[in-house]
Design an enzyme around this catalytic site. Structure first.
Site, PDB file in Angstrom:
ATOM      1  N   GLY A  90       0.200  -7.553  -0.099  1.00  0.00           N
ATOM      2  CA  GLY A  90       1.331  -8.436  -0.344  1.00  0.00           C
ATOM      3  C   GLY A  90       2.392  -8.150   0.690  1.00  0.00           C
ATOM      4  O   GLY A  90       2.088  -8.060   1.870  1.00  0.00           O
ATOM      5  N   SER A 122      -4.409  -3.724   2.792  1.00  0.00           N
ATOM      6  CA  SER A 122      -3.312  -4.406   3.489  1.00  0.00           C
ATOM      7  C   SER A 122      -1.992  -3.634   3.336  1.00  0.00           C
ATOM      8  O   SER A 122      -1.874  -2.515   3.831  1.00  0.00           O
ATOM      9  CB  SER A 122      -3.233  -5.851   2.986  1.00  0.00           C
ATOM     10  OG  SER A 122      -2.445  -6.642   3.840  1.00  0.00           O
ATOM     11  N   ALA A 123      -0.996  -4.168   2.633  1.00  0.00           N
ATOM     12  CA  ALA A 123       0.260  -3.431   2.446  1.00  0.00           C
ATOM     13  C   ALA A 123       0.011  -2.073   1.793  1.00  0.00           C
ATOM     14  O   ALA A 123       0.663  -1.082   2.131  1.00  0.00           O
ATOM     15  CB  ALA A 123       1.237  -4.248   1.603  1.00  0.00           C
ATOM     16  N   HIS A 159      -5.082  -6.461   9.194  1.00  0.00           N
ATOM     17  CA  HIS A 159      -5.324  -7.853   9.626  1.00  0.00           C
ATOM     18  C   HIS A 159      -5.150  -7.973  11.139  1.00  0.00           C
ATOM     19  O   HIS A 159      -4.629  -8.985  11.631  1.00  0.00           O
ATOM     20  CB  HIS A 159      -4.363  -8.842   8.942  1.00  0.00           C
ATOM     21  CG  HIS A 159      -4.384  -8.810   7.442  1.00  0.00           C
ATOM     22  ND1 HIS A 159      -5.395  -9.361   6.704  1.00  0.00           N
ATOM     23  CD2 HIS A 159      -3.503  -8.294   6.547  1.00  0.00           C
ATOM     24  CE1 HIS A 159      -5.138  -9.196   5.396  1.00  0.00           C
ATOM     25  NE2 HIS A 159      -4.004  -8.549   5.297  1.00  0.00           N
ATOM     26  N   GLU A 194     -10.073  -7.267  10.030  1.00  0.00           N
ATOM     27  CA  GLU A 194     -10.609  -7.576   8.702  1.00  0.00           C
ATOM     28  C   GLU A 194     -12.091  -7.215   8.647  1.00  0.00           C
ATOM     29  O   GLU A 194     -12.845  -7.513   9.573  1.00  0.00           O
ATOM     30  CB  GLU A 194     -10.374  -9.050   8.382  1.00  0.00           C
ATOM     31  CG  GLU A 194      -8.874  -9.320   8.265  1.00  0.00           C
ATOM     32  CD  GLU A 194      -8.556 -10.750   7.882  1.00  0.00           C
ATOM     33  OE1 GLU A 194      -9.469 -11.589   7.874  1.00  0.00           O
ATOM     34  OE2 GLU A 194      -7.387 -11.015   7.584  1.00  0.00           O
TER      35      GLU A 194
END
Lengths: 234, 234
Positions: A90, A122-123, A159, A194
């Site tokens: 997020g 991710s985050a 990413h 990714e």
């Protein structure tokens, strides 16, 4: 022994949430019936409840219960008592602000350093680095600090996207942004594409998944690290 | 009367630095022989001297001298005495950190509100908004505040890019990021595509350049504003 997985993304294009990580997740959380999910990053503004439900549905298929950190009366106690952790993606600024304001950043790092398994996507992977200063996210809130858990001796850029030389767009490429970071700080940066993730087992730090990662070091030309490569030596 | 140009980018693909903005720049700085250039954003880590030289070369063709803010012994005095300003692009966090640390943000805003002409491109346009929290840049340094000059009653997102529905990349689109901003703040956001700029004359705020801009407001679906549209009404 430290057991950590830091993944570039939760979801590969055309696949279900976390599916490509199933073998890594099963190994990471082997023998653990319940983990705590940290939903603070709220992708797309989703509620903590809905985000936790999404994670819980994926983990249910693997026999692991998931409980959202926001449902505990005292998040510090919840972090201390948990057997393992998953921090979803997020907005990294939102995530880091709440971890600091709730005094959880150093506590979570200590628990993970002590051997409790940690999964980030991710985050949630960004906060495994030295600081969050190579995130791609918008600064939608102002955290009291950019410092993160420092579980690995570098920063992550999840990413990661290669420059597109034939693009007419004049905004900065990801590589340009990371080079700008290195005008200010000497921390190495792993551009994690990714489908790739970082696996930590004790002192070993290994690149896993499909394809290579792009390694950026201040004062050096970036280079490729193949899957299976040793990230503790960069 | 306020005279402000906030451009999405300094350079259109395949063109020279600032060329597409020449008519707007000539009008903005008509009758002004020398302006102060604010090089703090340092795109790609370029030095303040080299960045100022690049701006000076472009402005020389239009008969306007450019002096870098970093060459003055006291930047506050330089801002007070300048006849006009140009803030170039680069990293918005670097730019905002130095403006705040040198106590120039509010001073510059006051001089521009008082009628001195101001040109911004990219990061230099971001600081014309209410705050810098819709920048695309990496947080490579930690500014003491995200507050900016508030010359217009909205935020900017320069280099705005439309979502690409057929991309397999799972990173957030620009629209997703701006929607996440609106889970936290109610400030409208102008997604300013390359080739567009915002012109302020007194209380009039107008979209200029080729093509439309994308307008984002909390709780509403985004919509297009055509070139020539009135941005004071969003």
């Amino acid at each position: 022994m430290r057991k950590i997985v830091l993944a570039s993304t939760s979801t590969l294009f055309g696949q279900d949430y976390l599916t490509y990580l199933e073998p890594a997740i099963r190994e990471l959380f082997a023998g653990i019936p319940e983990i705590v999910f940290i939903p603070y990053a709220r992708p797309g503004g989703i509620s903590h409840d809905d985000y936790t439900a999404r994670a819980a549905a994926a983990f249910a298929a693997w026999g692991i219960q998931v409980r959202g950190l926001h449902t505990f009366p005292d998040p510090e106690v919840a972090i201390r008592h948990a057997a393992g952790y998953f921090t979803g993606g997020g907005n990294t600024f939102l995530l880091v602000k709440q971890l600091h304001e709730n005094k959880l950043m150093d506590l979570l790092a200590a628990e993970v350093e002590g051997g409790k398994p940690y999964l980030g996507t991710s985050a949630g992977s960004n906060i495994g680095g030295v600081n969050m200063q190579t995130t791609n996210d918008m600064p939608i809130v102002y955290p009291p600090s950019f410092q993160t858990m420092d579980l690995v001796p570098f920063n992550l850029n999840p990413h990661y996207l290669d420059p597109q030389p034939d693009s007419g767009h004049m905004g900065e490429t990801r590589e340009t942004r990371i080079r700008e970071f290195h005008t200010q700080q000497n921390i190495p940066v792993v551009g994690l594409r990714e489908g790739s993730w970082i696996e930590v087992k004790g002192t070993e730090i290994t690149l896993r998944g499909n394809g290579s990662a792009r390694i950026f070091k201040a004062g050096h030309e970036p280079y490729e690290m193949p899957s299976g490569g040793n990230l503790s030596l960069i």
